[in-house]
Design a protein around this motif. Structure first.
Motif, PDB file in Angstrom:
ATOM      1  N   VAL A   1       0.820  -1.214   0.000  1.00 45.91           N
ATOM      2  CA  VAL A   1       0.000   0.000   0.000  1.00 45.91           C
ATOM      3  C   VAL A   1       0.854   1.264   0.000  1.00 45.91           C
ATOM      4  O   VAL A   1       0.423   2.306  -0.504  1.00 45.91           O
ATOM      5  CB  VAL A   1      -0.958   0.015   1.209  1.00 45.91           C
ATOM      6  CG1 VAL A   1      -2.000  -1.086   1.082  1.00 45.91           C
ATOM      7  CG2 VAL A   1      -0.191  -0.104   2.530  1.00 45.91           C
ATOM      8  N   ILE A   2       2.060   1.213   0.547  1.00 44.10           N
ATOM      9  CA  ILE A   2       2.918   2.396   0.572  1.00 44.10           C
ATOM     10  C   ILE A   2       3.358   2.758  -0.841  1.00 44.10           C
ATOM     11  O   ILE A   2       3.374   3.931  -1.221  1.00 44.10           O
ATOM     12  CB  ILE A   2       4.132   2.173   1.488  1.00 44.10           C
ATOM     13  CG1 ILE A   2       3.676   1.936   2.938  1.00 44.10           C
ATOM     14  CG2 ILE A   2       5.073   3.370   1.425  1.00 44.10           C
ATOM     15  CD1 ILE A   2       2.877   3.085   3.536  1.00 44.10           C
TER      16      ILE A   2
ATOM     17  N   ARG B   1      -6.922   6.847   2.680  1.00 47.29           N
ATOM     18  CA  ARG B   1      -7.017   6.230   1.359  1.00 47.29           C
ATOM     19  C   ARG B   1      -6.552   4.775   1.379  1.00 47.29           C
ATOM     20  O   ARG B   1      -7.065   3.938   0.626  1.00 47.29           O
ATOM     21  CB  ARG B   1      -6.187   7.047   0.371  1.00 47.29           C
ATOM     22  CG  ARG B   1      -6.007   6.443  -0.995  1.00 47.29           C
ATOM     23  CD  ARG B   1      -5.243   7.398  -1.907  1.00 47.29           C
ATOM     24  NE  ARG B   1      -6.083   8.504  -2.307  1.00 47.29           N
ATOM     25  CZ  ARG B   1      -6.899   8.481  -3.345  1.00 47.29           C
ATOM     26  NH1 ARG B   1      -6.963   7.391  -4.117  1.00 47.29           N
ATOM     27  NH2 ARG B   1      -7.637   9.514  -3.655  1.00 47.29           N
ATOM     28  N   ILE B   2      -5.549   4.463   2.216  1.00 49.44           N
ATOM     29  CA  ILE B   2      -5.008   3.105   2.246  1.00 49.44           C
ATOM     30  C   ILE B   2      -5.368   2.359   3.538  1.00 49.44           C
ATOM     31  O   ILE B   2      -4.815   1.315   3.833  1.00 49.44           O
ATOM     32  CB  ILE B   2      -3.476   3.112   2.057  1.00 49.44           C
ATOM     33  CG1 ILE B   2      -2.787   3.961   3.136  1.00 49.44           C
ATOM     34  CG2 ILE B   2      -3.110   3.604   0.678  1.00 49.44           C
ATOM     35  CD1 ILE B   2      -1.272   3.901   3.064  1.00 49.44           C
ATOM     36  N   GLY B   3      -6.292   2.943   4.310  1.00 43.36           N
ATOM     37  CA  GLY B   3      -6.805   2.243   5.482  1.00 43.36           C
ATOM     38  C   GLY B   3      -5.871   2.189   6.667  1.00 43.36           C
ATOM     39  O   GLY B   3      -5.914   1.239   7.455  1.00 43.36           O
ATOM     40  N   LEU B   4      -5.020   3.214   6.823  1.00 43.01           N
ATOM     41  CA  LEU B   4      -4.120   3.284   7.967  1.00 43.01           C
ATOM     42  C   LEU B   4      -4.396   4.544   8.766  1.00 43.01           C
ATOM     43  O   LEU B   4      -4.960   5.510   8.244  1.00 43.01           O
ATOM     44  CB  LEU B   4      -2.654   3.304   7.507  1.00 43.01           C
ATOM     45  CG  LEU B   4      -2.121   2.088   6.751  1.00 43.01           C
ATOM     46  CD1 LEU B   4      -0.676   2.351   6.328  1.00 43.01           C
ATOM     47  CD2 LEU B   4      -2.205   0.828   7.595  1.00 43.01           C
ATOM     48  N   SER B   5      -3.999   4.535  10.025  1.00 42.71           N
ATOM     49  CA  SER B   5      -4.029   5.778  10.787  1.00 42.71           C
ATOM     50  C   SER B   5      -2.862   6.646  10.320  1.00 42.71           C
ATOM     51  O   SER B   5      -1.918   6.150   9.686  1.00 42.71           O
ATOM     52  CB  SER B   5      -3.893   5.488  12.286  1.00 42.71           C
ATOM     53  OG  SER B   5      -2.592   5.002  12.582  1.00 42.71           O
ATOM     54  N   GLN B   6      -2.907   7.940  10.622  1.00 45.87           N
ATOM     55  CA  GLN B   6      -1.813   8.806  10.207  1.00 45.87           C
ATOM     56  C   GLN B   6      -0.501   8.361  10.852  1.00 45.87           C
ATOM     57  O   GLN B   6       0.555   8.382  10.209  1.00 45.87           O
ATOM     58  CB  GLN B   6      -2.110  10.259  10.585  1.00 45.87           C
ATOM     59  CG  GLN B   6      -1.023  11.223  10.097  1.00 45.87           C
ATOM     60  CD  GLN B   6      -1.399  12.682  10.287  1.00 45.87           C
ATOM     61  OE1 GLN B   6      -2.569  13.013  10.475  1.00 45.87           O
ATOM     62  NE2 GLN B   6      -0.411  13.562  10.252  1.00 45.87           N
ATOM     63  N   ARG B   7      -0.556   7.935  12.091  1.00 49.75           N
ATOM     64  CA  ARG B   7       0.654   7.472  12.782  1.00 49.75           C
ATOM     65  C   ARG B   7       1.213   6.224  12.109  1.00 49.75           C
ATOM     66  O   ARG B   7       2.431   6.090  11.939  1.00 49.75           O
ATOM     67  CB  ARG B   7       0.332   7.190  14.248  1.00 49.75           C
ATOM     68  CG  ARG B   7       1.539   6.803  15.079  1.00 49.75           C
ATOM     69  CD  ARG B   7       1.185   6.709  16.544  1.00 49.75           C
ATOM     70  NE  ARG B   7       2.335   6.360  17.365  1.00 49.75           N
ATOM     71  CZ  ARG B   7       2.304   6.233  18.672  1.00 49.75           C
ATOM     72  NH1 ARG B   7       1.169   6.432  19.342  1.00 49.75           N
ATOM     73  NH2 ARG B   7       3.391   5.904  19.343  1.00 49.75           N
TER      74      ARG B   7
ATOM     75  N   GLU C   1      -5.717  12.389   4.772  1.00 51.23           N
ATOM     76  CA  GLU C   1      -6.488  11.802   3.673  1.00 51.23           C
ATOM     77  C   GLU C   1      -5.708  10.685   2.991  1.00 51.23           C
ATOM     78  O   GLU C   1      -6.287   9.687   2.548  1.00 51.23           O
ATOM     79  CB  GLU C   1      -6.858  12.885   2.658  1.00 51.23           C
ATOM     80  CG  GLU C   1      -7.979  13.805   3.115  1.00 51.23           C
ATOM     81  CD  GLU C   1      -9.276  13.058   3.340  1.00 51.23           C
ATOM     82  OE1 GLU C   1      -9.610  12.162   2.534  1.00 51.23           O
ATOM     83  OE2 GLU C   1      -9.954  13.338   4.356  1.00 51.23           O
ATOM     84  N   LEU C   2      -4.377  10.842   2.894  1.00 56.93           N
ATOM     85  CA  LEU C   2      -3.548   9.779   2.331  1.00 56.93           C
ATOM     86  C   LEU C   2      -3.659   8.518   3.181  1.00 56.93           C
ATOM     87  O   LEU C   2      -3.778   7.403   2.664  1.00 56.93           O
ATOM     88  CB  LEU C   2      -2.086  10.226   2.253  1.00 56.93           C
ATOM     89  CG  LEU C   2      -1.707  11.270   1.206  1.00 56.93           C
ATOM     90  CD1 LEU C   2      -0.215  11.581   1.292  1.00 56.93           C
ATOM     91  CD2 LEU C   2      -2.066  10.802  -0.204  1.00 56.93           C
ATOM     92  N   ALA C   3      -3.577   8.697   4.487  1.00 53.60           N
ATOM     93  CA  ALA C   3      -3.675   7.548   5.402  1.00 53.60           C
ATOM     94  C   ALA C   3      -5.036   6.865   5.254  1.00 53.60           C
ATOM     95  O   ALA C   3      -5.130   5.630   5.189  1.00 53.60           O
ATOM     96  CB  ALA C   3      -3.459   8.018   6.838  1.00 53.60           C
TER      97      ALA C   3
END
Length: 245
Positions: A139-140, A163-169, A159-161
């Motif tokens: 996903v990265i 988009r791929i189903g991750l938290s910002q952290r 929003e990027l996070a």
């Protein structure tokens, strides 16, 4: 062992090695001396450096070819190899792509030693990190492709996070582990390098280039450009457009 050394002493590496690496697609090759000046490289490496032929590499330093932040990183690695006499492997770093966009590459650097075992130079190979491995399900890397396609638009890290189903952290951590930089730093460097290319290859006003590269605040563009190239966009354009003597 003595027979092997004697045999190698009769080889002209500028012919033999270059012939080999000219026929390995997707691989860049270089050799440097103790002062980190380029002695030789293949055509692929030369063209990624903005040069026409491999012969143009001879005597060039990284500072002559690359943005300051890239050159400083390359030189620091060179000095470490010269000091330790040990290779540096699997270095993930930014390098210009054929599309004139900065791309992540993986570099293998090795010390070159004389017959007495003294380190007298450096050689290395560079390959696209995003292409040599199958990252289709990562996903990265999917996110990096999105950034490269939308760099001129406002990009939100949350929003990027999402988009791929991750938290910002989680995104920050995964991105740092993969590319040794943050998503925000990657976006800024990508935009600055794109702007630098347009400064040299178009006569468009600097403010227009800034906006087209994703900078909607002119002062922010100047600040980020200076942090990477150690000069202003105007001075960069004027200096690089001077005729060569």
């Amino acid at each position: 062992m003595l027979e092997v050394k004697s045999w190698f002493s009769e080889i002209d590496p500028s012919v033999s090695l270059n012939q080999l690496f000219e026929h390995l697609p997707g691989i860049m090759y270089f050799v440097k001396d103790r002062e980190s000046r380029i002695l030789m490289g293949n055509r692929e490496f030369a063209q990624r450096c903005g040069l026409s032929v491999a012969e143009d590499l001879r005597g060039q330093s990284d500072m002559d070819i690359f943005p300051a932040y890239m050159a400083r990183k390359f030189l620091a690695d060179d000095l470490e190899i010269l000091r330790s006499g040990k290779p540096l492997l699997n270095l993930v770093e930014l390098f210009p792509s054929r599309e004139r966009l900065p791309e992540w590459f993986i570099t293998q650097k090795f010390p070159m030693k004389d017959i007495e075992g003294k380190t007298v130079g450096i050689c290395g190979i560079v390959q696209s990190y995003e292409r040599i491995l199958d990252h289709s399900n990562d996903v990265i890397f999917t996110l990096v492709e999105y950034i490269r396609s939308h760099y001129s638009e406002p990009i939100s890290i949350p929003e990027l996070a999402k988009r791929i189903g991750l938290s910002q952290r989680q995104l920050e951590r995964r991105f740092q582990e993969t590319f040794r930089t943050t998503p925000r730093q990657y976006i800024v460097r990508l935009r600055v390098l794109i702007a630098s290319d347009r400064l040299l290859n178009s006569d468009a006003p600097i403010t227009e280039i800034a906006v087209e590269s994703g900078f909607y605040d002119h002062s922010s563009f100047i600040r980020h450009f200076r942090s990477i190239f150690e000069t202003t966009p105007l001075a960069y354009r004027k200096h690089r457009h001077l005729p060569k003597s």
